[in-house]
Design a protein around this motif. Structure first.
Motif, PDB file in Angstrom:
ATOM      1  N   THR A  35       0.845  -1.185   0.000  1.00 13.92           N
ATOM      2  CA  THR A  35       0.000   0.000   0.000  1.00 13.92           C
ATOM      3  C   THR A  35       0.885   1.241   0.000  1.00 13.92           C
ATOM      4  O   THR A  35       1.810   1.345   0.807  1.00 13.92           O
ATOM      5  CB  THR A  35      -0.919   0.029   1.228  1.00 13.92           C
ATOM      6  OG1 THR A  35      -1.779  -1.104   1.195  1.00 13.92           O
ATOM      7  CG2 THR A  35      -1.771   1.304   1.233  1.00 13.92           C
ATOM      8  N   ASN A  37       0.880   5.169   0.606  1.00 16.43           N
ATOM      9  CA  ASN A  37       0.092   6.239   1.208  1.00 16.43           C
ATOM     10  C   ASN A  37       0.683   7.610   0.907  1.00 16.43           C
ATOM     11  O   ASN A  37       1.853   7.721   0.518  1.00 16.43           O
ATOM     12  CB  ASN A  37       0.010   6.047   2.725  1.00 16.43           C
ATOM     13  CG  ASN A  37      -0.765   4.796   3.100  1.00 16.43           C
ATOM     14  OD1 ASN A  37      -1.849   4.551   2.551  1.00 16.43           O
ATOM     15  ND2 ASN A  37      -0.217   4.007   4.007  1.00 16.43           N
ATOM     16  N   GLN A  46      -3.697   7.604  -2.408  1.00 16.69           N
ATOM     17  CA  GLN A  46      -3.320   6.260  -1.964  1.00 16.69           C
ATOM     18  C   GLN A  46      -3.592   5.270  -3.083  1.00 16.69           C
ATOM     19  O   GLN A  46      -4.551   5.417  -3.848  1.00 16.69           O
ATOM     20  CB  GLN A  46      -4.121   5.857  -0.725  1.00 16.69           C
ATOM     21  CG  GLN A  46      -3.739   4.496  -0.149  1.00 16.69           C
ATOM     22  CD  GLN A  46      -4.664   4.054   0.963  1.00 16.69           C
ATOM     23  OE1 GLN A  46      -5.762   3.562   0.692  1.00 16.69           O
ATOM     24  NE2 GLN A  46      -4.233   4.246   2.209  1.00 16.69           N
ATOM     25  N   LYS A  48      -2.685   0.740  -4.147  1.00 12.88           N
ATOM     26  CA  LYS A  48      -2.047  -0.527  -3.819  1.00 12.88           C
ATOM     27  C   LYS A  48      -1.355  -1.093  -5.059  1.00 12.88           C
ATOM     28  O   LYS A  48      -1.706  -0.745  -6.188  1.00 12.88           O
ATOM     29  CB  LYS A  48      -3.070  -1.540  -3.301  1.00 12.88           C
ATOM     30  CG  LYS A  48      -3.636  -1.212  -1.931  1.00 12.88           C
ATOM     31  CD  LYS A  48      -4.537  -2.355  -1.456  1.00 12.88           C
ATOM     32  CE  LYS A  48      -5.018  -2.102  -0.052  1.00 12.88           C
ATOM     33  NZ  LYS A  48      -5.860  -3.230   0.454  1.00 12.88           N
TER      34      LYS A  48
END
Length: 417
Positions: A35, A37, A46, A48
């Protein structure tokens, strides 16, 4: 259709593991669903890794302080524009805060006509544990299936390589391997610090006299690392230099104020009496001429001297043949068992070397004789010069003073060091 994605910069990773639990990934390993951020320079805050499934992902580790990293960003931005939806570049920054990076982006690029569209993120300890490195730029290539393809330097990030890696995740790229245990405070190549001895060009050590260590000299070969070590321990500078020039110490002279002096005739001389240690380690493929050149430069620099082999006109002793006396009742035989005399069976070259080594500087052989002679000489020939001359005469030899031009090693103090 698969798409190509490149990440540049230090992305923040959120994973339910501590950095201590994470092991570095190897080529072919599945990369966790990281992930990222606090994304900067993007409409997203954000994302993934799984958001880019089916794309080639490249993480480019970057620093605002890194001179090689900065010009790479426009290049990657250009690749992004060329490949359009097939590539996404994210800059992973090794910096202290988003504020620092955001200000840098605005000042460096986005306040000019060269606008960068790439997203930037900060690196964290988890990402560093997965993809350890000591130097940036550092490029991590992840396949469309989420497996690690390679970790390279920036030179591998080309349009051709990106397209090839997208089509064939088994592509062989030149890997970048940083030595994570390198310690700049320790000597290079010792115990593998910085590499092995096969990287050696040469290494030398010069020290003052080592107390409690015997004088010795020699050569050792390391057949594992393929190196040669030459050493001369607790020895005078002249003895050290004999290894360079390959001639006896009797042919070294000191030049001072245009005067020439044989060093061994001096009552006191730093070149004669001071003791030093010198050793040099070189690959065993280095020629003798090359390593002797290195030794010469090392010794001259450390001793603040200048040396050269040249012809010098100098006073010396000359050994010549003369007629033997008519009488065979010579004194030579009566010294056969005298402990104060040395019995010799030598040729003329050997005799001149012995006389030179015992105080006659310098004895030259002009006998033109290949024959050996048996002769008894005083243990201290120079101190008993008259007797030595008499014994030589009885053997049909004469030692006289003269001036000759001789090839010698001259030593001068280098006042420029």
């Amino acid at each position: 259709m698969k798409k190509l994605l490149c990440f540049i910069g230090g992305a923040m990773l959120a994973i339910n593991l501590t950095a201590q639990q994470i092991k570095p990934l190897s080529v072919g390993d599945q990369v966790p669903d990281l992930t990222f951020n606090h994304v900067m320079n993007s409409t997203k805050t954000q994302f993934k890794l799984s958001d880019f499934k089916g794309k080639l992902v490249i993480l480019d580790f970057f620093g605002t302080w890194c001179g090689a990293c900065i010009p790479l960003v426009p290049k990657l931005n250009s690749l992004q524009n060329k490949l359009k939806d097939s590539i996404q570049i994210i800059v992973v920054c090794d910096d202290i805060s988003n504020e620092v990076v955001s200000k840098f982006i605005k000042k460096k690029w986005n306040s000019t006509t060269r606008t960068i569209q790439l997203p930037f993120v900060l690196m964290d300890s988890v990402k560093f544990s997965l993809f350890p490195h000591r130097m940036v730029p550092h490029e991590v290539w992840i396949s469309p299936e989420g497996k690690l393809i390679a970790a390279t330097d920036e030179s591998q990030v080309t349009l051709e390589n990106l397209l090839a890696a997208y089509s064939n995740p088994q592509i062989k790229l030149k890997q970048k391997v940083d030595q994570m245990d390198f310690n700049r405070d320790l000597p290079l190549l010792i115990n593998g610090n910085g590499g092995n001895m096969d990287r050696l060009i040469h290494k030398s050590i010069f020290t003052k006299k080592l107390e409690g260590v015997p004088s010795c000299a020699g050569i050792t070969l390391d057949t594992i690392n393929h190196t040669r070590r030459l050493y001369c321990i607790n020895s005078s500078p002249v003895n050290q230099l004999t290894n360079v020039y390959g001639i006896s110490r009797s042919k070294f002279v000191l030049i001072k104020n245009n005067a020439v002096s044989f060093i061994d005739t001096m009552r006191s001389s730093s070149l004669k009496d001071s003791m030093y240690c010198y050793e040099i380690t070189i690959p065993d493929t280095v020629s003798k001429a090359h390593y002797k050149s290195i030794m010469k430069n090392d010794l001259e620099q450390n001793l603040s001297i200048k040396t050269q082999l040249k012809k010098v006109q100098i006073p010396c002793y000359i050994l010549k043949k003369i007629d033997k006396p008519d009488s065979h009742n010579t004194s030579n035989n009566k010294y056969d068992k005298d402990p104060n005399f040395t019995h010799l069976n030598v040729n003329m070259k050997g005799l001149t070397n012995i006389l030179t080594a015992n105080g006659f500087y310098l004895v030259l052989n002009e006998t033109n004789s290949p024959d050996n002679i048996e002769i008894n000489l005083p243990k201290h020939p120079y101190k008993q010069r008259e007797l030595t001359m008499k014994i030589l005469n009885e053997q049909g030899l004469q030692l006289t003073r003269g001036i000759r031009t001789v090839e010698l090693v001259t030593i001068e103090k280098n006042n420029h060091n």
